[in-house]
Each structure stands twice: as C-alpha cells, then as structure tokens.
Design a protein around this motif. Structure first.
Motif, PDB file in Angstrom:
ATOM      1  N   ASP A 315       0.821  -1.213   0.000  1.00 32.72           N
ATOM      2  CA  ASP A 315       0.000   0.000   0.000  1.00 32.72           C
ATOM      3  C   ASP A 315       0.856   1.264   0.000  1.00 32.72           C
ATOM      4  N   LEU A 316       1.922   1.259   0.794  1.00 31.09           N
ATOM      5  CA  LEU A 316       2.727   2.471   0.978  1.00 31.09           C
ATOM      6  C   LEU A 316       3.780   2.666  -0.105  1.00 31.09           C
ATOM      7  N   HIS A 317       4.087   1.598  -0.863  1.00 33.17           N
ATOM      8  CA  HIS A 317       5.142   1.684  -1.879  1.00 33.17           C
ATOM      9  C   HIS A 317       4.671   1.128  -3.222  1.00 33.17           C
ATOM     10  N   TRP A 318       3.368   1.241  -3.478  1.00 29.90           N
ATOM     11  CA  TRP A 318       2.788   0.613  -4.660  1.00 29.90           C
ATOM     12  C   TRP A 318       3.452   1.101  -5.950  1.00 29.90           C
ATOM     13  N   GLU A 319       3.650   2.393  -6.064  1.00 30.61           N
ATOM     14  CA  GLU A 319       4.200   2.942  -7.307  1.00 30.61           C
ATOM     15  C   GLU A 319       5.628   2.466  -7.551  1.00 30.61           C
ATOM     16  N   ASP A 320       6.455   2.436  -6.516  1.00 28.77           N
ATOM     17  CA  ASP A 320       7.827   1.948  -6.656  1.00 28.77           C
ATOM     18  C   ASP A 320       7.834   0.476  -7.056  1.00 28.77           C
ATOM     19  N   LEU A 321       6.973  -0.315  -6.414  1.00 29.01           N
ATOM     20  CA  LEU A 321       6.872  -1.735  -6.765  1.00 29.01           C
ATOM     21  C   LEU A 321       6.420  -1.904  -8.211  1.00 29.01           C
ATOM     22  N   HIS A 322       5.440  -1.125  -8.606  1.00 31.33           N
ATOM     23  CA  HIS A 322       4.886  -1.229  -9.953  1.00 31.33           C
ATOM     24  C   HIS A 322       5.892  -0.810 -11.023  1.00 31.33           C
ATOM     25  N   GLU A 323       6.655   0.216 -10.747  1.00 33.54           N
ATOM     26  CA  GLU A 323       7.579   0.746 -11.751  1.00 33.54           C
ATOM     27  C   GLU A 323       8.933   0.036 -11.751  1.00 33.54           C
ATOM     28  N   ASN A 324       9.355  -0.470 -10.602  1.00 35.55           N
ATOM     29  CA  ASN A 324      10.738  -0.965 -10.494  1.00 35.55           C
ATOM     30  C   ASN A 324      10.881  -2.409 -10.016  1.00 35.55           C
ATOM     31  N   GLY A 325       9.836  -3.002  -9.487  1.00 36.71           N
ATOM     32  CA  GLY A 325       9.939  -4.367  -8.999  1.00 36.71           C
ATOM     33  C   GLY A 325      10.064  -5.367 -10.140  1.00 36.71           C
ATOM     34  N   TRP A 381       0.613  -8.848  -6.255  1.00 36.28           N
ATOM     35  CA  TRP A 381       0.060  -9.190  -7.559  1.00 36.28           C
ATOM     36  C   TRP A 381      -0.598  -7.969  -8.205  1.00 36.28           C
ATOM     37  N   GLY A 382      -1.258  -7.152  -7.404  1.00 33.89           N
ATOM     38  CA  GLY A 382      -1.894  -5.956  -7.951  1.00 33.89           C
ATOM     39  C   GLY A 382      -0.891  -5.008  -8.576  1.00 33.89           C
ATOM     40  N   ALA A 383       0.295  -4.905  -7.971  1.00 33.45           N
ATOM     41  CA  ALA A 383       1.356  -4.054  -8.524  1.00 33.45           C
ATOM     42  C   ALA A 383       2.020  -4.689  -9.736  1.00 33.45           C
ATOM     43  N   GLY A 384       1.678  -5.936 -10.031  1.00 32.05           N
ATOM     44  CA  GLY A 384       2.177  -6.588 -11.240  1.00 32.05           C
ATOM     45  C   GLY A 384       3.470  -7.347 -11.087  1.00 32.05           C
ATOM     46  N   ALA A 501      14.512  -4.472 -23.852  1.00 28.26           N
ATOM     47  CA  ALA A 501      13.867  -5.786 -23.780  1.00 28.26           C
ATOM     48  C   ALA A 501      13.397  -6.071 -22.361  1.00 28.26           C
ATOM     49  N   ASN A 502      14.223  -5.743 -21.379  1.00 25.96           N
ATOM     50  CA  ASN A 502      13.831  -5.946 -19.987  1.00 25.96           C
ATOM     51  C   ASN A 502      12.657  -5.064 -19.590  1.00 25.96           C
ATOM     52  N   ARG A 503      12.646  -3.860 -20.094  1.00 28.84           N
ATOM     53  CA  ARG A 503      11.517  -2.968 -19.811  1.00 28.84           C
ATOM     54  C   ARG A 503      10.214  -3.577 -20.330  1.00 28.84           C
ATOM     55  N   THR A 504      10.295  -4.190 -21.501  1.00 28.09           N
ATOM     56  CA  THR A 504       9.107  -4.811 -22.087  1.00 28.09           C
ATOM     57  C   THR A 504       8.664  -6.029 -21.281  1.00 28.09           C
ATOM     58  N   ILE A 505       9.612  -6.840 -20.827  1.00 32.19           N
ATOM     59  CA  ILE A 505       9.274  -8.010 -20.003  1.00 32.19           C
ATOM     60  C   ILE A 505       8.568  -7.568 -18.723  1.00 32.19           C
ATOM     61  N   LEU A 506       9.086  -6.512 -18.091  1.00 30.97           N
ATOM     62  CA  LEU A 506       8.446  -6.020 -16.870  1.00 30.97           C
ATOM     63  C   LEU A 506       7.075  -5.433 -17.169  1.00 30.97           C
ATOM     64  N   SER A 507       6.957  -4.712 -18.274  1.00 30.08           N
ATOM     65  CA  SER A 507       5.661  -4.126 -18.640  1.00 30.08           C
ATOM     66  C   SER A 507       4.621  -5.215 -18.897  1.00 30.08           C
ATOM     67  N   LEU A 508       5.050  -6.317 -19.493  1.00 26.84           N
ATOM     68  CA  LEU A 508       4.130  -7.436 -19.693  1.00 26.84           C
ATOM     69  C   LEU A 508       3.643  -7.985 -18.353  1.00 26.84           C
ATOM     70  N   SER A 509       4.542  -8.039 -17.369  1.00 21.92           N
ATOM     71  CA  SER A 509       4.115  -8.486 -16.038  1.00 21.92           C
ATOM     72  C   SER A 509       3.028  -7.579 -15.481  1.00 21.92           C
ATOM     73  N   ARG A 510       3.150  -6.282 -15.732  1.00 23.70           N
ATOM     74  CA  ARG A 510       2.178  -5.338 -15.175  1.00 23.70           C
ATOM     75  C   ARG A 510       0.786  -5.561 -15.743  1.00 23.70           C
ATOM     76  N   TRP A 511       0.703  -6.076 -16.980  1.00 16.63           N
ATOM     77  CA  TRP A 511      -0.590  -6.435 -17.558  1.00 16.63           C
ATOM     78  C   TRP A 511      -1.012  -7.846 -17.117  1.00 16.63           C
ATOM     79  N   LEU A 512      -0.102  -8.809 -17.243  1.00 14.69           N
ATOM     80  CA  LEU A 512      -0.482 -10.215 -17.153  1.00 14.69           C
ATOM     81  C   LEU A 512      -0.702 -10.707 -15.728  1.00 14.69           C
ATOM     82  N   VAL A 513       0.121 -10.271 -14.769  1.00 12.47           N
ATOM     83  CA  VAL A 513      -0.061 -10.748 -13.397  1.00 12.47           C
ATOM     84  C   VAL A 513      -1.430 -10.347 -12.848  1.00 12.47           C
ATOM     85  N   PRO A 514      -1.843  -9.070 -12.961  1.00 13.60           N
ATOM     86  CA  PRO A 514      -3.198  -8.744 -12.476  1.00 13.60           C
ATOM     87  C   PRO A 514      -4.309  -9.477 -13.227  1.00 13.60           C
TER      88      PRO A 514
END
Length: 588
Positions: A315-325, A381-384, A501-514
């Motif tokens: 809850d407190l670090h959602w954006e950091d997790l979403h952008e950098n995890g 999972w919500g943060a992807g 390529a890594n940015r794309t792999i992470l971006s796919l996680s942000r769609w697919l995990v949720p």
C-alpha cells in the motif's frame, strides 16, 4: 570476397557463441556463490532469531528484528526499520466444558470473543463447507467439525445460524490459525471477520467430545466456552535492506519473509529468516555480479494480521513496486527435518524455469511446481510482480510437519543439511533474477496460462456468452511474444536493447499478473482463500448454470461484459507494446 549471406551466418554463429559464453560465466558464478553458504552460520542465525516467542508487535519480536538488522549492517547493507499501525489479533485464552468435562482448547486470531457462553453442541460432518445444507442442525447451536480452523467453514456455519464453531485438529496438538479472510488492514467495506467464537481441540479430545454427543442419542449436549482474543491497532515493524545493482540499480528483486511467529517458530519462520540473512551475507560479497538490486524485506503481522506487514508495504510503496519491482521471491518454513521434497514448491508459470534452474543446482529432483493459492505474503500481484516460491521444502506427505503452528515448532525440528540445501536454492534463484542480462521471466508461459483459462471458460459457457474477442486477442499476444522471445534468445543485443527488452518483459508483467491473479482492483487486496486463475472472469461459472433470461443471468452478463472489455483492452495494449519494442530494438 565473402558473400553477404555467409557473412551474416558467421555473425549469427559468433553472437550465439557470445550468448552461450555469457550463460556459462553466469553458471560458474552461481556455482561458486552457493558453495559459500555456511551451514553453521545458518543454524546460529536460526537459534538467535527463534529464542523467543515473536508475537506481532511485541518486544520479543522487535528484538529479533534488531538482531537481523545488526547482521545485515555488518555485511555493509543499508537498512531501514519503520513502524506502522496494523490490525493485529492475539489469542489470549480459551476454556471449554462439554457435559461438565473440561477440555484443553485454543481460540484463534480474529475470532469473536465470548465470556462463559452456554449452549448446546452438535457434530456436523462436512464434506464441503460450501455445500453444507444443515441449517436445521446448526441454528442456535455450537457446532463441532473436523479440520483446521478456516474462514470459509466458519462463514458458512455462521450464515446457517451457528453460535460457535469448534474444530477437531488431526493430531495430538492444536494448530494456531487466523480465521478472517480480510487481507491486511481492513477498510470500511471489509466484513470478513467472524461474529462468533472459534475454538480448536486436538484429535483425541475431539473424539471424546464426539462420543459424548453420540451417547446422548442425538439429544443436545450442553457446553460452556470462553474465547478471549486481543484485537487492536498495533505498531508493527518492517525491516528493509538492499544490495544495489551495478547496471540497473533502480530495478530490484524483492526477497521477503515474515519474522512474527506462533510460539517459538523455529521453522515458521526462524529458518526462513536465517536463510535471508545468509543470502544477504553471501551476495554482499559478490555485489559486483548483480545487475539489479536485491531488496530484502522482513515483515511482521503475517500470522496475527493476515499478511498485514506485506500488505502495508504494498500500500505504501505501490508505485515503486509497480515501476521498479522485477519479481517477488518469498520464503516460509524451510530446512525442517524430513523435508526432503522440493518439486512441489509454489510458482507462477512464468517463473517456473527460474525455480527449476535454482533447484537443479543442488538436487536432481524434478521440479513441476504448484500453483499459488491466495495465501502467504503474496501482496504484490496488484502491482504486477510475478511470484516465485513461498514454501520450498516439504515432508513426503506434502506438509510442513506435524509441529507447524504448534507449541512444538522448536529448534530440534531443524535439519542443518536441509537448511543449507534450501538456502542454496534461494541464493541461486535470487542471484539469477538479479544478475541475468535478460530478466528470467518467461511471459510466453504466462500468456499460455491465460489462454488455457479462457479456453476453459469458453468451453464451459458455450453460446451463452461470447469470448471470441478475448481468444483472438490472446492469440495475437502469444504470437507476438513468442517471436520476441525467439529473437532475444538467439541474437546478441546492444546494452541499450537489453535494457529495452527488460523494460518490455516487466511491462508485460504489469498487464499479465493482475489479469491472471487479481479479481478486484489492482490497488486493493483480494480476500484470502482459494484462488482461481483469471478470477475476474470466474463468474462465468455462475453464468453457465444460470437460467437464461433470469434476473441473475442479466446481472452476471452485465458484469462480465465489463470485465471482458477491460481484459481485452489490456491484452491489446500488451500486444502493441511487444510489437513496438521488437521494431525498435537494435538487433546488431
């Protein structure tokens, strides 16, 4: 003069050789690192952490946090210890008399309180708590049932009018449990807490109680029970430490485990904390091999707040997790005596190869993996963030051990060799995730999981609901992603293209995990309990049996149309991302 085709072919051979050499170097590095795991140090960490009972928010727990913090700082890690309010529930005591005979009993976290409740007791044989149809036997009575205390059974019996529930555990000891379905801190909308007292007794006492009921020839047996539980908003600690990566320091692998315990918790979760500390020690000596950062997270509130610590951090670090995890690697209850099995550890489809590769380093056991339920500290999972592991090693019968969540979870249940083995697996997994040039998350498998689940829904619903658009969109995404992975796996990329390529792999996680794992909002937390893949479409199972044209049918249909719109558009965005990335990469 060499013709152009031959020149290109030779370039590809050389590039493939470079890729193979890089992989060999990585393998050599991790082989060297895992051999530095110190069995004796692991046991000492375990002993120090598990020397006191660590209830969430207690002074004893805080001393364990400070001990861990001191070790991490000795390794040169920067640490941060913070405190936040969490909704914590500590069982205090329970009393139970059946037919005038006293029995030992415990109550549970989040149980309702009761002082000298006197009522009649019925035994109910539950085959499936969701299919219980025994209101005439339940209403106005306390009910005793077989099994571990759990929210779904309590909720169903509560709905049917039970005034208390007593669970008969399977062994000589009672197992501590938390009996709410609310994940982390509650909101005004959350109502997943029992309104009736909940107790547990051991197997032999439960059988005696059943005999007392049977002796009355179906007449009521009078009982008196007390359940005292301390539930309140409490300050709980969170400890974060990080080893910075050398090339992508903003990206991080999250490696987490809880510190709070039931009783001494030598296995659950002192052994896991010891592995985290030893992993930090070894990786700190090889920080120059880490491309990405490794973030160690030690939670409170797991046992007594339904994953309150990890949920708060999300809850407190959602954006950091979403952008950098990059991904979340969790650890719980490892290194136990008799825990010879590794092949069934939890994994998502996209992290299965990462898990299998790590296990292969230390054992020949075949890894097939088990799907995640809605449990453990899977708060991201919500943060992807994809997930790898939760528990790792199990007893041959598929259990953590008879001592799990009991007074007997003590240091004599730890096997030093198994603890070192499990630590090696975790070190290998964390190191690979943090050091591999291309992030080792296989999104092709995540898409296949999505495709198979939508196929299941489509077959189930037939012509009552149209899923053809989703099927087509998923296939387009699968085709694009298969091609993307084929190319990044066979071609040498420039540094800039590796980053892209890594940015794309992470971006796919942000769609697919949720999509695959979240039913509600990605900014919220679904309730604890059983989990079905692509849960936002799970109402198709209800629509399939609803009468066409009924009120229920139209309401379900409306909800599902909206979910299909959302998921379909998100899949479309993911496919566009992959196609655009492949166009822009420098394939040398």
């Amino acid at each position: 003069m060499m013709n152009q085709g031959l020149h290109w072919a030779l370039q590809q051979v050389m590039r493939k050789a470079v890729i193979d050499m890089t992989e060999l170097q990585q393998q050599s590095a991790v082989d060297s690192i895992v051999h530095e795991i110190d069995r004796d140090l692991l046991l000492e960490y375990n002993r120090q952490i598990a020397k006191e009972i660590r209830l969430s928010g207690s002074e004893e727990e805080l001393r364990a946090f400070h001990y861990i913090k001191e070790q991490l700082e000795d390794f040169g890690l920067t640490t941060e210890l913070t405190f936040n309010k969490a909704y914590i529930s500590i069982p205090v005591r329970a009393e139970l008399k059946v037919g005038g005979i006293s029995f030992a009993a415990i109550t549970h976290s989040m149980s309702a309180q009761a002082k000298q409740l006197s009522t009649s007791l019925r035994f109910i044989e539950l085959i499936d708590s969701d299919q219980t149809d025994c209101a005439n036997q339940v209403t106005g009575h306390a009910v005793i049932v077989q099994g571990l205390a759990n929210g779904p059974t309590i909720y169903r019996l509560q709905q049917l009018g039970a005034v208390a529930v007593i669970f008969i555990n399977s062994g000589a000891y009672t197992h501590e449990m938390i009996v709410s379905s609310v994940w982390g801190n509650p909101t005004p909308e959350d109502d997943g807490y029992p309104s009736i007292p909940v107790l547990s007794v051991n197997h032999s006492d439960g059988e005696q109680i059943k005999s007392l009921i049977a002796a009355e020839e179906r007449e009521n047996v009078e009982i008196t029970l007390t359940a005292e539980v301390r539930t309140d908003w409490v300050n709980i600690p969170t400890l974060i430490a990080e080893i910075k990566g050398t090339e992508e320091p903003e990206s991080f692998v999250l490696f987490s485990g809880h510190v709070d315990s039931w009783h001494y918790g030598a296995m659950d979760n002192g052994s896991a904390n010891a592995v985290m500390v030893e992993t930090a020690r070894v990786l700190s000596l090889h920080r120059d091999t880490l491309r990405r950062s490794v973030r160690f997270a030690f939670w409170s509130g797991h046992s007594h707040g339904r994953y309150a610590g990890s949920a708060l951090y999300s809850d407190l670090h959602w954006e950091d997790l979403h952008e950098n995890g990059v991904l979340h690697i969790n650890i719980d209850s490892v290194g136990a005596k008799g825990a010879s099995q590794l092949g069934a550890a939890n994994t998502m489809a996209e992290t299965r190869t990462l898990c299998a590769d790590a296990i292969r380093i230390v054992t020949d056991e075949t890894f097939h993996g088990s799907p995640f339920g809605r449990s453990g500290d899977q708060s991201f999972w919500g943060a992807g963030l994809p997930s790898a592991f939760m528990g790792l090693s199990y007893q041959p019968e598929g259990w953590f051990g008879w001592w799990w969540h009991t007074t007997e979870d003590t240091l004599d249940k730890i096997d030093g060799d198994y603890l070192a083995r499990d630590c090696k697996v975790y070190v290998a997994a964390v190191h690979n995730a943090a050091s591999a040039p291309i992030i080792p998350i296989d999104q092709r498998q995540a898409i296949r999981t999505l495709s198979e689940r939508i196929g299941y829904y489509r077959e189930l619903i037939g012509d009552k609901f149209d899923l053809s658009r989703l099927t087509s969109r998923v296939q387009q995404l699968q085709n694009a992603t298969d091609h993307f992975y084929d190319r990044i796996g066979s071609t040498s990329l420039s540094d800039a293209s590796v980053t892209e390529a890594n940015r794309t792999i992470l971006s796919l996680s942000r769609w697919l995990v949720p999509i695959n794992y979240v039913r509600g909002s990605r900014y919220d937390h679904d309730a604890a309990g059983s989990h079905t893949l692509v849960p936002a479409l799970s109402d198709i199972e209800l629509l399939a049996v609803a009468e066409v044209g009924s009120e229920v049918f139209f309401r379900l249909q409306t909800s599902l149309i909206r979910q299909v719109n959302r998921i379909g558009y998100e899949i479309k965005q993911a496919e566009r991302l992959v196609v655009e990335t492949e166009k822009n990469l420098d394939w040398n």
